[in-house]
Every structure is written in C-alpha cells, then in structure tokens.
Design an enzyme around this catalytic site. Structure first.
Site, PDB file in Angstrom:
ATOM      1  N   ASP A 284      -6.865   4.513  -4.902  1.00 14.84           N
ATOM      2  CA  ASP A 284      -7.546   4.346  -3.626  1.00 14.84           C
ATOM      3  C   ASP A 284      -8.214   5.700  -3.351  1.00 14.84           C
ATOM      4  OD1 ASP A 284      -7.637   2.273  -1.229  1.00 14.84           O
ATOM      5  OD2 ASP A 284      -7.366   4.221  -0.289  1.00 14.84           O
TER       6      ASP A 284
ATOM      7  N   LYS B  53       0.864  -1.185   0.000  1.00 14.65           N
ATOM      8  CA  LYS B  53       0.000   0.000   0.000  1.00 14.65           C
ATOM      9  C   LYS B  53       0.893   1.224   0.000  1.00 14.65           C
ATOM     10  CE  LYS B  53      -4.494   0.840  -0.017  1.00 14.65           C
ATOM     11  NZ  LYS B  53      -5.488   0.082  -0.803  1.00 14.65           N
TER      12      LYS B  53
END
Length: 452
Positions: free
Chosen positions: A173, A133
């Site tokens: 995201d 991430k």
C-alpha cells in the site's frame, strides 16, 4: 469530516451509535461505517434475516485487532520504536486480504477504516477473499535501504505469527512497494522455514509475483470510469483527466487513460500539483518520482510549459474526468464544486475514501457519475487474488492474459454495483450499489456459518 454526515435511517442508527461509543477517537473508521450503513437500508428492508441474525452488530467489529511494538536501529546506531498494526476484519469469504501501509499518518482509526472498506471491496471482486489492513507509522522516505530492511525484519518478526496463505495474505500500500515486500517476505521465509509464495502478494515477477499487479489499481480505476461512461454511451476518448497523487496508482491511471484515448493533465504530491495542458509526460513523471524520488515540482524543470501550484490540489483544473489517487479525504466539498464548475462528468476513486461525504453528495446532486473506491480501486486486490491463484497452481500468466482477467473482473465489479443499485431503487448510484452488493455477499455467508 463527521459534521457533514447525513442522517442515518432508524434501522441502523443504534449500530452506528455503538460504533461511535466504542471507537470515540476514530473519525475515519466512523466515517467509513456511516457510509456503508447509510447505503444498505434498502437491503435490510428486503432481507430482515440480516437484522435478526445480528449481522450489523458483528460486521462493524473486527474479528481481530493486533497492535505491536516495532523496535529497530537506524544507520547512526540509534534505537527507534514504531507502532505496528494488523486489523483482521472478516474472513467469512476467505483468508484475510489487504495491504500494509507505512506512513506517519497511520493509526488505528485509519487501519480500521481501510480494513472495513476492504471487506466489501474484496467481496465485490468475487475472488473468495476476506478483508484486512495493516501497517505502521514508520516513514520510509529518506531512509536507507539498510534501515528499511531492518525495520521490515523487526515488523515481520512479530506479525508473521498471524499470517499464512490460508490465514492472512498481506500486500503493499502507501510506502510499501517491491523493496519493502521483498524484505518482509524474506524475513517471513526465514522465520517460518517455509516458502509460501501465496502468503504475500505484490512480489517481484521474478520470484512469484503476477504480471499487471503493479499497474492493477490504476488500470482498474480507469477501466471502471470507462464502464460508467459506457452506460451513458460515452467513453474516455478525447477527455481531459485530472489525477491526484504520483505513486503507483496515479502513474498507471495516467498510463491507462492515455491508452484509452484520454489526456491526463495533472499529478500531485503533498507539496502541491503540476498541470501540463499538453498531457503529462509519463516518462518524466516516473523519472522524478520513482528514480530521482524528488518532489513533484521537479517535473517542471524538464517540461517548461507545465506549471507547479504549491500547497493546493488539482481539482481546480477544468477536466472531464477526475481520478483521486492520493489518500483519504483529499477531495472535499469545495473541491467537488470546483470540479463540477469545470465540467467534470465522472469521478473514479483510485485511492481509498478520497472524497469526503460532502464531496460525494455534491457529485451525486449534480448528476456526476461517481465510482466509490471500494468498487473503482478494486483492481489491485483483484489482481492480488490472481497472484494467489498462480502461486497455488505454480503457474505464470502473461501480461496480456493478466490484463484481460483484470478488465473482466472490473467489468464484473461495475455490473454488480450497477445492478444492485437498480435492484434497490437507486439506479446510477454506485455508492449504494457497491455497498449493497458487497454487503449481501458477506451477510449471506455470515448467516450460513453461524454465530462466530
């Protein structure tokens, strides 16, 4: 939220204590690790080789943590400096895979919790991808396209050296949509002099993107809810649905819920929520949030019978199904009891870890079907893996083909979690099931590949 964490089994307590000692100011990361460790004690009892092989000690430590300065110049000519992150957690099943988040709340703890969750989520999809991430505390809201382009170019000028279609494949995201992905990919292509379509997913369909990628996380969460209900001989038909958020995940969860015969009645943003008992007008919601970029209360101007509730969350609205799709820890124990009191039957997490530990316990104690994010919102990364496959083979699949593949993957994720929970004596507990199934796949691969 850590004060609500349950006691850990002795077999994993030392590992968690080490995580807390090494990461003392990272509550979100600690929470995510605790949830997994609490769930997998039955797996460790059955597979003592995982303990002997030091799998736990290794799996809670990222393979690589990258932090860097992102300097850029705003439209007024002022220098701005943000902080960039990429946490590459595990590549044992394939190249690192996980989104980039641009939001003021981003810090190392949040990126590490998201990367840790991604490891097990990606394993559950069966698509051969690792977990990572990244992101920045940059806020794209209110910034011009030129400012966002300059920021993205500066961000990628550092991060590019850690990426590649066989190394690390980011996606979008929160705060990173098609516009940002375009700027990021363009800078990567310029710096490297390579057009690696497969090194970024969520691209525009005109230049290598996959059909259904935009819809995938929201669609997938609804598919997962439908699978959970199906085990009980039920369906979404005729159900009232509460959805939080108003970004891609929420919008397409609402869309798919309608397609499956349900009536979504809420949406929200950080200012509050709207409730429309006649059903959310999806076209109006898109206009407000995607085109006009207004706050959610603007919805009521075009829908007089809807109402806006400022500063609150939609969980006080009586519904059959809840799909929290905004951000982490947005649904606490009090919210869970409100939903239970309102008759909720199933909760499918569209966001990452949106329910606090107390909320999860409340749902499970009340017999509410609960689909954790690492299973219920796996549709996004699953479709990203499909995009990687299309890029590698220079193919293009239709929307219908891509949606069928997504639906099949989400059914597989559900079935893997359901069967693992049953296998380890916790039938119906999708938290135990999802964590156990994902952990098994990663742990076996780690043992096979040696101490690295």
């Amino acid at each position: 939220m850590l004060e609500t964490l349950a006691a850990l089994p002795a077999s994993v307590r030392d590992v968690f204590d080490t995580v807390v000692t090494r990461n003392p100011h990272e509550p979100e990361f600690q929470q995510a690790v605790h949830e997994v460790l609490h769930s997998i004690a039955p797996v460790l009892d059955k597979h003592p080789q995982f303990v002997d092989g030091g799998i736990l000690e290794r799996i809670v430590e990222p393979e690589r943590q990258i932090m860097f300065r992102v300097p850029w110049v705003d439209d007024a000519g002022r220098l701005q400096v943000n902080r960039g992150f990429r946490v590459q957690f595990s590549s044992v099943l394939g190249p690192y895979k996980g989104g980039l988040r641009f939001h003021p709340s981003v810090n190392l703890s949040i990126i590490k919790f998201l990367g840790f969750e991604q490891v097990f989520k990606n394993a559950l999809t069966g698509q051969g991808i690792g977990g990572a991430k990244g992101g920045s505390d940059f806020d794209p809201h209110g910034r011009s396209d030129a400012e966002i382009m300059r920021f993205c170019q500066s961000f990628m000028s550092e991060l590019y050296r850690h990426l590649g279609e066989h190394t690390d494949v980011p996606a979008g995201d929160i705060g990173v949509g098609a516009r940002e992905i375009g700027y990021l990919f363009g800078q990567y292509r310029k710096i490297t002099n390579r057009h690696e379509s497969g090194m970024f997913t969520g691209k525009g369909v005109q230049w290598g993107g996959a059909e259904v990628r935009t819809e995938a996380t929201g669609y997938g969460a609804v598919f997962f809810a439908q699978e959970m209900l199906g085990v009980k001989g039920d369906s979404l038909e005729g159900k009232r649905v509460a959805v939080s958020g108003s970004g891609n995940v929420a919008i397409y969860a609402i869309d798919k819920a309608y397609q499956l015969g349900a009536t979504p009645v809420t949406a929200s943003d950080s200012s509050g929520y709207i409730v429309d008992d006649a059903g959310i007008d999806l076209g109006l919601l898109r206009q407000v949030k995607e085109i006009d970029r207004e706050r959610i209360h603007a919805y009521t101007a075009g829908r007089p019978n809807a109402r806006f509730v400022a500063g609150r969350r939609p969980w006080e609205v009586p519904v059959d199904i809840a799909i929290p799709s905004a951000t982490q820890n947005e649904l606490d124990e009090a919210d869970a009891h409100a939903l239970i009191g309102g008759g909720v039957r199933a909760v499918a997490e569209g966001a990452n870890m949106p329910s606090t530990p107390g909320a999860v316990a409340a749902f499970q104690n009340a017999g509410v079907l609960f689909g954790p994010g690492k299973a219920a919102n796996a549709g996004g990364v699953a479709t990203s893996a499909l995009e990687m496959s299309q890029n590698a083979s220079r193919q293009r699949w239709s929307f219908a083909d891509s949606e069928r593949k997504l639906h099949a993957i989400m059914k597989g994720v559900h079935d893997s979690a359901f069967e693992a929970a049953k296998r380890y004596g916790h039938e119906g507990d999708y938290v135990v099931g999802a964590n156990s199934a994902g952990f098994e796949r990663v742990a076996h691969a780690m043992l096979a590949q040696g101490v690295i």
